[in-house]
Write an enzyme that holds these catalytic residues in place. Structure first.
Site: not given
Ligand code: NAD
Length: 418
Positions: A107
């Site tokens: 990461k």
């Molecule tokens: P992203 O940046 O696209 O979206 C993050 C979202 O979380 C946004 O809508 C943001 O407004 C919201 N957020 C932030 N603070 C918040 C709060 N206090 N309350 C409510 N919402 C809040 O990120 P993502 O890629 O969608 O990742 C989200 C999660 O999924 C993370 O934990 C990431 O590690 C995990 N993840 C992502 C992927 C991927 O393929 N992108 C894969 C596996 C896991």
């Protein structure tokens, strides 16, 4: 004393020791499995639009090199530090092993609020971060991907920076790129689609139909928005949703296509509606069939775990549930937990497909990507259910035990070096 400090790494450490106890792993073998092989910290100076210079701290942690290259996302967020990145790298290892992918976990991240940067500054920071990482990454060493705060465009800048240094295009250095530069069809949708697919499997085991079931989703970024769309495709009614700017709830159901259109234009949920505004603090505790935390770590602590009123807890985010909350959930068998390393594995599975396609320069159509994704997820889901049933343990313990055991077996077969 280790450099990996802070609440998120503590969580990864506590979870690991629980699994190590369950697997009766001797004390002298544990540090070798838990602590990352390498950690890189870099300073990334950029010129800001106003002519000043700013320096951002960047990190990359490579957990183990035993099964092949390391693989993992890059996070741009104010919370990023070596402990958070280290924990996420450790979780990636168990996730890749559970899905049967030939990777160790990694990461990376930069401590920055990407919304505070102009597009030009964001490009400069992305390119500078990759430039600093060039000696430590490679298509057979460590392959990056998007995570919170990063996206396809940033992956394209990473790929371009690395390729310019090599003097040739090296698509396979990152995944989650735009399709136009070697990305795979179905990557952007992969994590959310996988979440919805596994929720359907879980609901099937509970005997609850998807059509008409209710869902609440926290986070409306890449993962949250695709999860919402994929659940809606299966007839699920969205009754609550939030991001960092707004929270909406309506027991009669929110208009999913209007929400998606709004966020497509505005980038955030705020401004969608004045009628359905709700208090974000209580969102996760509202009654629903399917609860999907898809934003941050540690949003479900022991107190919140006691308040949950869902049938399925689908952990789309990494590390949303603390070890204390796990203890509560073990006393609440009415809640079916889809643990993060299974629930959100769709992203890294399709990243693996992208890497394979780039290496072979042979590209698949979207139906093939999605079909293969579901087959890998189905196999991992079945393994977790079987092991949890056989050993009488929680789904998280079963999923992590499978992942940790695979890494342990590989390390035992190879010896101390990797
Ligand atoms: P992203 O940046 O696209 O979206 C993050 C979202 O979380 C946004 O809508 C943001 O407004 C919201 N957020 C932030 N603070 C918040 C709060 N206090 N309350 C409510 N919402 C809040 O990120 P993502 O890629 O969608 O990742 C989200 C999660 O999924 C993370 O934990 C990431 O590690 C995990 N993840 C992502 C992927 C991927 O393929 N992108 C894969 C596996 C896991």
């Amino acid at each position: 004393m280790s450099i990996y400090t802070g609440p998120v790494f503590e969580m990864a450490r506590t979870q690991f020791h629980r699994i190590a106890d369950h697997l009766a792993i001797p004390a002298d073998e544990r540090d070798r499995l838990l602590y990352p092989k390498r950690a890189i910290a870099v300073s990334c100076p950029i010129h800001r639009d106003d002519g000043t210079t700013a320096v951002f701290q960047g990190y990359r942690v490579q957990h183990h090199l035993t099964l092949g290259p390391t693989k993992g996302g890059t996070r741009f967020a104010p919370s990023v530090d070596i402990g958070e990145v280290g924990a996420l790298a450790v979780w990636m290892s168990w996730k890749c092993a559970l899905a049967g992918l030939p990777y160790g976990g990694a990461k990376g991240g930069v401590t920055v609020d990407p919304r505070s940067l102009s597009r030009h500054e964001l490009e400069a920071l992305s390119r500078r971060y990759m430039q600093e990482m060039i000696p430590f990454v490679g298509p057979h060493t460590d392959v990056m991907a998007p995570d919170m705060g990063t996206n396809e465009q940033i992956m394209a800048w990473f790929m371009d920076t690395y390729s310019m240094y090599q003097g040739q295009t090296v698509m396979e250095i990152v995944t989650g790129k735009p399709v136009a530069v070697g990305g795979t069809l179905g990557r952007k949708e992969a994590t959310g689609r996988g979440v919805a697919y596994l929720v359907e499997r879980a609901m099937g085991r509970l005997g609850v139909p998807m059509a008409g079931a209710t869902a609440i989703v926290q986070g409306f970024g890449n993962v949250g928005s695709v999860t919402v769309a994929s659940l809606a495709d299966r007839g699920v009614k969205l009754i609550g949703v939030s991001d960092h700017t707004a929270c909406y709830a309506d027991p009669r159901g929110l208009d999913v296509s209007a929400l998606l259109q709004h966020v497509d234009k505005a980038g955030i949920l705020a401004g969608f509606s004045t009628e359905a505004l709700a208090d974000p603090a209580g969102l996760l505790a509202r009654p629903c069939d399917i609860l999907v935390p898809a934003a941050m770590e540690r949003v479900i602590d022991a107190a919140m775990a006691k308040r949950l009123q869902c049938r399925v807890l689908a952990e789309a985010a990494n590390g949303p549930t603390t070890p204390d909350a796990d203890e509560v959930l073990e006393q609440r068998p009415e809640i079916f937990v889809l643990p993060d390393i299974l629930c959100n594995a769709g992203g890294v599975i399709v990243s693996y497909f992208e890497w394979v396609q780039d290496l072979q320069q042979f590209f698949w159509d979207e139906a093939e990507v999605t079909d293969r994704l579901y087959r890998v997820l189905q196999r991992a889901f079945a393994q977790v259910m079987e092991r949890a049933g056989r050993e009488g343990v929680s789904h998280r313990t079963a999923a992590m035990a499978i992942g940790v055991q695979k890494v342990r077996d590989a390390k035992q077969a190879r010896g101390l070096f990797p």
